[in-house]
Design a protein around this motif. Sequence first.
Motif, short mmCIF file in Angstrom:
data_model
loop_
_atom_site.label_atom_id
_atom_site.label_comp_id
_atom_site.label_asym_id
_atom_site.label_seq_id
_atom_site.Cartn_x
_atom_site.Cartn_y
_atom_site.Cartn_z
N HIS A 266 -53.03 18.95 -23.10
CA HIS A 266 -52.42 18.58 -24.39
C HIS A 266 -51.91 19.78 -25.19
CE1 HIS A 266 -56.31 19.59 -26.22
NE2 HIS A 266 -55.65 19.66 -27.35
N TRP A 267 -52.42 20.95 -24.92
CA TRP A 267 -51.99 22.15 -25.66
C TRP A 267 -50.74 22.79 -25.06
CZ3 TRP A 267 -51.58 26.17 -22.43
CH2 TRP A 267 -52.30 26.10 -21.24
N PRO B 61 -46.93 23.53 -23.69
CA PRO B 61 -45.62 23.21 -24.28
C PRO B 61 -45.02 21.88 -23.84
CG PRO B 61 -45.72 25.53 -23.76
CD PRO B 61 -46.97 24.92 -23.19
N SER C 20 -46.48 19.11 -22.99
CA SER C 20 -47.23 18.04 -23.66
C SER C 20 -46.92 18.01 -25.15
CB SER C 20 -48.73 18.22 -23.44
OG SER C 20 -49.05 18.01 -22.09
N ARG C 21 -46.82 19.17 -25.76
CA ARG C 21 -46.48 19.21 -27.19
C ARG C 21 -45.09 18.66 -27.43
NH1 ARG C 21 -48.54 24.78 -27.32
NH2 ARG C 21 -46.42 25.36 -27.85
N HIS C 22 -44.18 18.93 -26.50
CA HIS C 22 -42.82 18.40 -26.61
C HIS C 22 -42.83 16.87 -26.51
CE1 HIS C 22 -38.50 18.29 -26.45
NE2 HIS C 22 -38.54 17.61 -25.32
N LEU D 40 -45.33 14.88 -27.23
CA LEU D 40 -45.94 14.37 -28.46
C LEU D 40 -44.91 14.36 -29.58
CD1 LEU D 40 -48.34 13.33 -30.05
CD2 LEU D 40 -49.10 15.70 -30.33
N ALA D 41 -44.09 15.40 -29.67
CA ALA D 41 -43.02 15.43 -30.67
C ALA D 41 -42.04 14.28 -30.44
CB ALA D 41 -42.29 16.77 -30.64
#
Length: 169
Positions: free
Chosen positions: A111-112, A114, A116-118, A120-121
Motif C-alpha cells: 500500500h505504500w 507508488p 498503490s498510492r496512484h 488509491l488516488a
Amino acid sequence: MENRARESEDRSAEAIQHKLAGRGRHIAVELNERLATRLVQRFHRVETVAGSAWELPRILADRDLRTADVVVSSLPWSAFTGPHGRALVPKIASVLSQSGAYTQFTYAWAHWAPPSRHRLAQLRQAFEEVVASRTVYRNLPPAMVYSARRSRVPAGQFPASAAASLIAS
C-alpha cells in the motif's frame, strides 16, 4: 500460485453467494478460462464469464443490465497499468448504480508503493468515499480492502477524460 488463486476465487464466490442468500444475480468475470470453468463447475448459481473487467459494460448489457449494485475485485494493481489499466477505475465506476459500491482487495505490504498510492488516488478521484480496512493478518500475505461508494462517474457514462487517456496512451 494457481492453487492460491483458486482458493481465493472460491472463498470470494462463497462469501458473495452467502451474502446474496439466493437474491440478486452474481456475475463473475474471470480472465483465466480454466478458473472460469472451475467457477462454473463449483458454483452453479454464479453466472461466470470468461473475459476482462474492461468489458464490464458489454457483459452487463448482454444480460439486459445497465448497472451493477456491487463490483468486487481481486485484480492485482498491475491490472491498473497501461492504457486500459489507467482507465479501469473510472470504467468500473461508470457501471455502478447510484447507490453502488466497489470493493478492491489488495496486499497490505504494497500500500505504500507508488503504484498503490496512484491507484488509491484514482479511487478517490472516481468516488466520493473511499475507506481502507484494517490489515487482515489471517490472510497470507496480509491483505486489506478498499471500499468505494458514491461514484462521481454517472452510471453508463464512461468519462471522456478516461477515454482520451486511453486513446493518447
